[in-house]
Design a protein around this motif. Structure first.
Motif, PDB file in Angstrom:
ATOM      1  N   PRO A  67     -70.196 -73.850 -53.308  1.00 15.12           N
ATOM      2  CA  PRO A  67     -70.273 -74.856 -51.117  1.00 15.12           C
ATOM      3  C   PRO A  67     -69.517 -75.738 -52.408  1.00 15.12           C
ATOM      4  O   PRO A  67     -69.515 -76.340 -52.997  1.00 15.12           O
ATOM      5  CB  PRO A  67     -72.022 -74.718 -51.899  1.00 15.12           C
ATOM      6  CG  PRO A  67     -72.989 -74.174 -52.431  1.00 15.12           C
ATOM      7  CD  PRO A  67     -71.525 -72.689 -53.391  1.00 15.12           C
ATOM      8  N   LEU A  68     -68.971 -76.418 -51.229  1.00 14.17           N
ATOM      9  CA  LEU A  68     -68.084 -76.913 -51.570  1.00 14.17           C
ATOM     10  C   LEU A  68     -67.728 -78.239 -50.597  1.00 14.17           C
ATOM     11  O   LEU A  68     -68.073 -78.264 -48.946  1.00 14.17           O
ATOM     12  CB  LEU A  68     -66.181 -76.597 -51.185  1.00 14.17           C
ATOM     13  CG  LEU A  68     -65.512 -75.489 -52.127  1.00 14.17           C
ATOM     14  CD1 LEU A  68     -64.374 -75.541 -51.915  1.00 14.17           C
ATOM     15  CD2 LEU A  68     -65.960 -76.031 -54.100  1.00 14.17           C
ATOM     16  N   ILE A  69     -67.500 -79.834 -50.634  1.00 10.50           N
ATOM     17  CA  ILE A  69     -67.460 -80.698 -49.771  1.00 10.50           C
ATOM     18  C   ILE A  69     -66.387 -81.663 -50.157  1.00 10.50           C
ATOM     19  O   ILE A  69     -65.620 -81.490 -51.331  1.00 10.50           O
ATOM     20  CB  ILE A  69     -68.665 -81.666 -50.118  1.00 10.50           C
ATOM     21  CG1 ILE A  69     -68.447 -82.302 -51.056  1.00 10.50           C
ATOM     22  CG2 ILE A  69     -70.398 -80.919 -50.259  1.00 10.50           C
ATOM     23  CD1 ILE A  69     -69.776 -82.766 -52.157  1.00 10.50           C
ATOM     24  N   SER A  70     -66.143 -82.548 -49.324  1.00  9.47           N
ATOM     25  CA  SER A  70     -64.960 -83.363 -49.495  1.00  9.47           C
ATOM     26  C   SER A  70     -65.386 -84.342 -50.472  1.00  9.47           C
ATOM     27  O   SER A  70     -66.158 -84.928 -50.745  1.00  9.47           O
ATOM     28  CB  SER A  70     -64.435 -84.154 -48.384  1.00  9.47           C
ATOM     29  OG  SER A  70     -64.852 -84.901 -47.810  1.00  9.47           O
ATOM     30  N   LEU A  71     -64.283 -85.116 -51.082  1.00 13.10           N
ATOM     31  CA  LEU A  71     -64.630 -86.211 -52.249  1.00 13.10           C
ATOM     32  C   LEU A  71     -65.106 -87.399 -51.572  1.00 13.10           C
ATOM     33  O   LEU A  71     -66.039 -88.192 -51.232  1.00 13.10           O
ATOM     34  CB  LEU A  71     -63.019 -87.011 -52.350  1.00 13.10           C
ATOM     35  CG  LEU A  71     -63.301 -87.649 -53.541  1.00 13.10           C
ATOM     36  CD1 LEU A  71     -64.138 -87.724 -54.780  1.00 13.10           C
ATOM     37  CD2 LEU A  71     -61.754 -87.757 -54.329  1.00 13.10           C
ATOM     38  N   GLY A  96     -50.448 -81.753 -65.232  1.00 17.20           N
ATOM     39  CA  GLY A  96     -49.460 -82.600 -64.279  1.00 17.20           C
ATOM     40  C   GLY A  96     -48.508 -80.796 -64.743  1.00 17.20           C
ATOM     41  O   GLY A  96     -47.941 -81.019 -63.415  1.00 17.20           O
ATOM     42  N   TYR A  97     -48.448 -80.386 -65.175  1.00 23.59           N
ATOM     43  CA  TYR A  97     -48.013 -79.358 -65.130  1.00 23.59           C
ATOM     44  C   TYR A  97     -47.625 -78.558 -63.983  1.00 23.59           C
ATOM     45  O   TYR A  97     -47.509 -77.280 -63.390  1.00 23.59           O
ATOM     46  CB  TYR A  97     -47.628 -78.310 -66.416  1.00 23.59           C
ATOM     47  CG  TYR A  97     -47.105 -78.887 -68.232  1.00 23.59           C
ATOM     48  CD1 TYR A  97     -46.753 -80.199 -67.973  1.00 23.59           C
ATOM     49  CD2 TYR A  97     -46.832 -78.329 -68.789  1.00 23.59           C
ATOM     50  CE1 TYR A  97     -46.607 -81.055 -69.167  1.00 23.59           C
ATOM     51  CE2 TYR A  97     -46.284 -78.507 -70.080  1.00 23.59           C
ATOM     52  CZ  TYR A  97     -45.824 -80.278 -70.098  1.00 23.59           C
ATOM     53  OH  TYR A  97     -45.502 -81.570 -70.811  1.00 23.59           O
ATOM     54  N   GLY A  98     -49.267 -78.445 -63.899  1.00 25.85           N
ATOM     55  CA  GLY A  98     -49.231 -76.957 -62.230  1.00 25.85           C
ATOM     56  C   GLY A  98     -49.017 -78.420 -60.682  1.00 25.85           C
ATOM     57  O   GLY A  98     -49.119 -77.292 -59.451  1.00 25.85           O
ATOM     58  N   GLY A  99     -48.712 -79.109 -60.732  1.00 29.30           N
ATOM     59  CA  GLY A  99     -48.246 -79.680 -60.188  1.00 29.30           C
ATOM     60  C   GLY A  99     -49.944 -80.691 -59.201  1.00 29.30           C
ATOM     61  O   GLY A  99     -49.248 -80.713 -57.859  1.00 29.30           O
ATOM     62  N   ALA A 100     -50.631 -80.904 -59.771  1.00 26.88           N
ATOM     63  CA  ALA A 100     -52.021 -81.105 -58.609  1.00 26.88           C
ATOM     64  C   ALA A 100     -52.442 -82.752 -59.587  1.00 26.88           C
ATOM     65  O   ALA A 100     -53.321 -82.901 -58.829  1.00 26.88           O
ATOM     66  CB  ALA A 100     -52.473 -79.896 -59.256  1.00 26.88           C
ATOM     67  N   LEU A 101     -51.521 -83.726 -60.251  1.00 25.68           N
ATOM     68  CA  LEU A 101     -51.689 -84.062 -60.509  1.00 25.68           C
ATOM     69  C   LEU A 101     -52.480 -85.655 -60.214  1.00 25.68           C
ATOM     70  O   LEU A 101     -53.265 -86.295 -61.101  1.00 25.68           O
ATOM     71  CB  LEU A 101     -50.796 -85.095 -61.817  1.00 25.68           C
ATOM     72  CG  LEU A 101     -49.121 -85.713 -61.179  1.00 25.68           C
ATOM     73  CD1 LEU A 101     -49.047 -86.246 -61.946  1.00 25.68           C
ATOM     74  CD2 LEU A 101     -48.758 -84.015 -60.715  1.00 25.68           C
ATOM     75  N   VAL A 102     -51.894 -85.823 -59.243  1.00 28.45           N
ATOM     76  CA  VAL A 102     -52.588 -87.320 -58.618  1.00 28.45           C
ATOM     77  C   VAL A 102     -53.807 -86.914 -58.426  1.00 28.45           C
ATOM     78  O   VAL A 102     -55.109 -87.529 -58.176  1.00 28.45           O
ATOM     79  CB  VAL A 102     -51.545 -87.502 -57.347  1.00 28.45           C
ATOM     80  CG1 VAL A 102     -52.705 -88.257 -56.226  1.00 28.45           C
ATOM     81  CG2 VAL A 102     -50.946 -88.596 -57.689  1.00 28.45           C
ATOM     82  N   ARG A 103     -54.032 -85.962 -57.465  1.00 30.18           N
ATOM     83  CA  ARG A 103     -55.641 -85.190 -56.773  1.00 30.18           C
ATOM     84  C   ARG A 103     -56.654 -84.777 -57.707  1.00 30.18           C
ATOM     85  O   ARG A 103     -57.655 -85.171 -58.094  1.00 30.18           O
ATOM     86  CB  ARG A 103     -55.878 -84.030 -55.986  1.00 30.18           C
ATOM     87  CG  ARG A 103     -55.180 -84.276 -55.132  1.00 30.18           C
ATOM     88  CD  ARG A 103     -55.345 -82.697 -53.414  1.00 30.18           C
ATOM     89  NE  ARG A 103     -54.791 -82.586 -52.334  1.00 30.18           N
ATOM     90  CZ  ARG A 103     -54.637 -82.465 -51.519  1.00 30.18           C
ATOM     91  NH1 ARG A 103     -55.681 -81.261 -52.040  1.00 30.18           N
ATOM     92  NH2 ARG A 103     -53.953 -82.211 -50.798  1.00 30.18           N
ATOM     93  N   ILE A 106     -57.615 -89.037 -59.040  1.00 35.55           N
ATOM     94  CA  ILE A 106     -58.142 -89.084 -58.278  1.00 35.55           C
ATOM     95  C   ILE A 106     -59.933 -88.884 -58.301  1.00 35.55           C
ATOM     96  O   ILE A 106     -60.951 -89.422 -58.270  1.00 35.55           O
ATOM     97  CB  ILE A 106     -57.812 -88.650 -56.790  1.00 35.55           C
ATOM     98  CG1 ILE A 106     -56.831 -89.397 -56.640  1.00 35.55           C
ATOM     99  CG2 ILE A 106     -59.268 -89.113 -56.147  1.00 35.55           C
ATOM    100  CD1 ILE A 106     -55.999 -90.099 -55.459  1.00 35.55           C
ATOM    101  N   VAL A 107     -59.776 -87.740 -58.414  1.00 41.70           N
ATOM    102  CA  VAL A 107     -61.755 -86.283 -58.891  1.00 41.70           C
ATOM    103  C   VAL A 107     -62.178 -86.899 -60.057  1.00 41.70           C
ATOM    104  O   VAL A 107     -62.874 -87.033 -60.475  1.00 41.70           O
ATOM    105  CB  VAL A 107     -61.026 -85.075 -58.627  1.00 41.70           C
ATOM    106  CG1 VAL A 107     -61.938 -84.577 -58.824  1.00 41.70           C
ATOM    107  CG2 VAL A 107     -60.597 -84.304 -56.601  1.00 41.70           C
ATOM    108  N   ALA A 108     -61.235 -86.897 -61.001  1.00 39.98           N
ATOM    109  CA  ALA A 108     -61.438 -87.461 -62.649  1.00 39.98           C
ATOM    110  C   ALA A 108     -62.285 -88.844 -62.429  1.00 39.98           C
ATOM    111  O   ALA A 108     -62.987 -88.910 -62.985  1.00 39.98           O
ATOM    112  CB  ALA A 108     -60.801 -86.845 -63.425  1.00 39.98           C
ATOM    113  N   ALA A 109     -61.198 -89.915 -61.334  1.00 36.67           N
ATOM    114  CA  ALA A 109     -61.680 -91.420 -61.840  1.00 36.67           C
ATOM    115  C   ALA A 109     -62.985 -91.732 -61.171  1.00 36.67           C
ATOM    116  O   ALA A 109     -63.540 -92.317 -61.297  1.00 36.67           O
ATOM    117  CB  ALA A 109     -60.454 -91.712 -60.923  1.00 36.67           C
ATOM    118  N   SER A 110     -63.220 -90.649 -59.880  1.00 35.64           N
ATOM    119  CA  SER A 110     -64.891 -90.187 -59.286  1.00 35.64           C
ATOM    120  C   SER A 110     -66.282 -89.617 -59.885  1.00 35.64           C
ATOM    121  O   SER A 110     -66.892 -89.326 -59.611  1.00 35.64           O
ATOM    122  CB  SER A 110     -64.213 -90.120 -57.308  1.00 35.64           C
ATOM    123  OG  SER A 110     -63.712 -90.397 -57.233  1.00 35.64           O
TER     124      SER A 110
END
Length: 225
Positions: A67-71, A96-103, A106-110
């Protein structure tokens, strides 16, 4: 020689999961191994909710019935599980070698906790050992960011998607791969790069990881901050 499959670290990461939690789901090889392991637990009755850090992870998690929800719906997360490209003795990481560094950031900081899964080959004495630091920028800032990074002593290139076009993140932005060597002060470098107008984030995750699961062959070691 290729790195061993990260199934052992993924299984070890499940020890951090409790019923009813909201989890951040990272991006990349190790993170996807964790998502698959989590999917099997969900199929067996575990109740969790996931917040994916990329469209790729979202598709995988949905296929596995997680099950998924938004941040925005989640607010605060219990723990995020992700991989990394480098980990130093302080448990600071480059991602970030995979290119998703900003998201991912943000999720890690949350999240209350960030658990990183890596192979032993990703452990370095100092960040920057692999010579590359990803930086996400809005397309309008491309020229400025390239110039400012070069002035800081970190010349960069626009990441290619493998087909001759610029790589575009899920946010619609570009990734600049800055040339680095051993980074003496990761926090200071992160601050200086973030001061460039148009830069949204760097791959430096400083003082964020609470645990790093290191897989060496089939053995696993958990390092805690």
């Amino acid at each position: 020689m290729s790195a061993p499959a990260p199934e052992a670290s993924a299984q070890a990461a499940l020890e951090f999961v409790e019923d009813g939690q909201t989890l951040g789901l990272g991006t990349g090889r190790a993170a996807e191994a964790f998502v698959r392991a989590l999917g099997r637990r969900v199929a067996d009755g575990l109740t969790v909710r996931g917040v994916p850090t990329s469209e790729r992870t979202e598709a995988l998690a949905r296929d596995l019935g997680i099950p998924l929800i938004s941040l925005a719906e989640a607010g605060r997360l219990d723990v995020t599980f992700d991989g990394a490209d480098e980990v130093d003795p302080n448990l600071d990481v480059i991602k970030g070698y995979g290119g998703a560094l900003v998201r991912e950031k943000i999720v890690a900081a949350s999240s209350d906790r960030l658990v990183i899964l890596v192979g032993a080959e990703k452990i370095v004495a100092r960040l920057g050992a692999r010579g590359r630091l990803p930086v996400e920028v809005i397309p309008f800032a491309e020229t400025l960011a390239l110039d400012r990074l070069a002035r800081l002593g970190y010349p960069a290139e626009i990441r290619n998607d493998g087909n001759g076009a610029p790589f575009v993140t899920d946010n619609g932005n570009l990734v600049l791969d800055a040339q680095v060597s051993a980074i003496a002060d990761p926090g200071d470098l992160d601050t200086r790069i973030l001061a460039i107008p148009g830069v949204l984030g760097t791959g430096l995750f400083v003082a964020m990881a609470t645990a790093v699961i290191v897989q060496d062959g089939e053995s696993v070691e958990v390092r805690r901050s």
